[in-house]
Design an enzyme around this catalytic site. Structure first.
Site, short mmCIF file in Angstrom:
data_model
loop_
_atom_site.label_atom_id
_atom_site.label_comp_id
_atom_site.label_asym_id
_atom_site.label_seq_id
_atom_site.Cartn_x
_atom_site.Cartn_y
_atom_site.Cartn_z
N THR A 53 0.83 -1.22 0.00
CA THR A 53 0.00 0.00 0.00
C THR A 53 0.86 1.26 0.00
O THR A 53 0.35 2.35 0.26
CB THR A 53 -0.92 0.03 1.23
OG1 THR A 53 -0.12 0.00 2.42
CG2 THR A 53 -1.87 -1.16 1.23
N SER A 54 2.15 1.15 -0.29
CA SER A 54 3.04 2.31 -0.19
C SER A 54 2.69 3.42 -1.18
O SER A 54 3.13 4.56 -1.02
CB SER A 54 4.50 1.88 -0.38
OG SER A 54 4.72 1.45 -1.71
N MET A 55 1.91 3.09 -2.24
CA MET A 55 1.52 4.10 -3.21
C MET A 55 0.04 4.46 -3.11
O MET A 55 -0.51 5.09 -4.00
CB MET A 55 1.83 3.62 -4.63
CG MET A 55 3.31 3.71 -5.00
SD MET A 55 3.95 5.40 -4.93
CE MET A 55 2.96 6.19 -6.19
N GLU A 81 1.88 7.02 0.07
CA GLU A 81 1.52 6.77 1.47
C GLU A 81 2.79 6.99 2.29
O GLU A 81 3.56 6.07 2.56
CB GLU A 81 1.00 5.34 1.63
CG GLU A 81 0.64 4.94 3.06
CD GLU A 81 -0.20 5.96 3.79
OE1 GLU A 81 0.37 6.71 4.61
OE2 GLU A 81 -1.41 6.02 3.53
#
Length: 245
Positions: free
Chosen positions: A47-49, A147
């Site tokens: 979910t880093s993007m 994120e």
């Protein structure tokens, strides 16, 4: 004589339907071939993007050289100092020669200018923790996840020899769209326009249009024969009924 005219019209229709199918095949297959050459699919594992790209999303990324990358691009790259034998997706926020720092009034600062990052999660700061000013070496990139709170990006590698930067040559593709779920084209990072031009979308829309038009022509041309036969049959029956009267 009427039958000759009807036969002539039917022959012309058959020729046109054949041409439609042939043209449709060219467009349909050509569009797919173009897409295969230009784009590569990737599945994003984290979910880093987010919220731009979430975990499990399927994206299409245009094959590009590192020299084509600009600020604001979401790129695919490989760097063994980050991850071994795996692709990484992050957003380029600074290029060689830039100075980048955070935060000024909660906003990312590049070359002394605050950057409006409309793609960040609503209400979030550009970075949860401050990081020192970094001058990006020539031929390298500074990258962040959208994120910012949990992304292992350049800020997690500031103590590395390259201060968290990645070589342009490590980039293999630029993300153009999220295709599953069908969120469509990524929004352009217009906040970086004050520092220079931003990348334009790739040819994905044109490719999709070619495939769709090709499919319509194929289906329309293929459907002509059965439809024409049915209409011709109805016309003959009407003629026979009229003659019987």
């Amino acid at each position: 004589m009427g039958n000759d005219k009807g036969k002539s019209g039917t022959d012309l229709g058959g020729i046109l339907s054949g041409l439609a199918v042939a043209l449709g095949l060219v467009l349909f297959l050509g569009g797919f071939a173009w897409g295969v050459v230009v784009y590569r699919p990737y599945t994003v594992p984290t979910t880093s993007m987010a919220p731009t790209i979430d975990a499990g999303d399927r994206v299409l990324a245009q094959r590009v050289d590192g020299d084509e990358v600009r600020r604001g691009d979401v790129v695919v790259f490989r760097d063994t100092s980050w991850v071994t034998n795996a692709n990484v997706l992050k957003r380029v926020v600074a290029v060689g020669g830039d100075t980048v720092s955070c935060c000024t009034d909660g906003k990312l600062t590049v070359n002394g200018k605050q950057i409006e990052e409309s793609y960040l999660p609503e209400g979030s700061l550009a970075e949860i923790k401050d990081f020192p000013t970094v001058t990006v070496p020539k031929g390298r990139l500074f990258l962040l996840g959208d994120e910012r709170h949990g992304s292992l990006d350049s800020t997690a590698h500031l103590t590395d020899a390259a201060q968290g930067t990645v070589a342009r040559s490590a980039v293999s593709a630029r993300v153009d769209a999220v295709v599953w779920p069908m969120d469509g084209m990524l929004q352009r990072a217009t906040g970086f326009e004050t520092l220079g031009g931003v990348s334009s979308p790739g040819p994905l829309r044109t490719i999709v249009a070619l495939v769709v038009v090709g499919a319509v022509l194929i289906l329309g041309g293929a459907a002509y024969g059965p439809v024409a036969k049915r209409l011709a049959g109805r016309s003959r029956r009407r003629t026979e009924l009229a003659g019987a009267r």
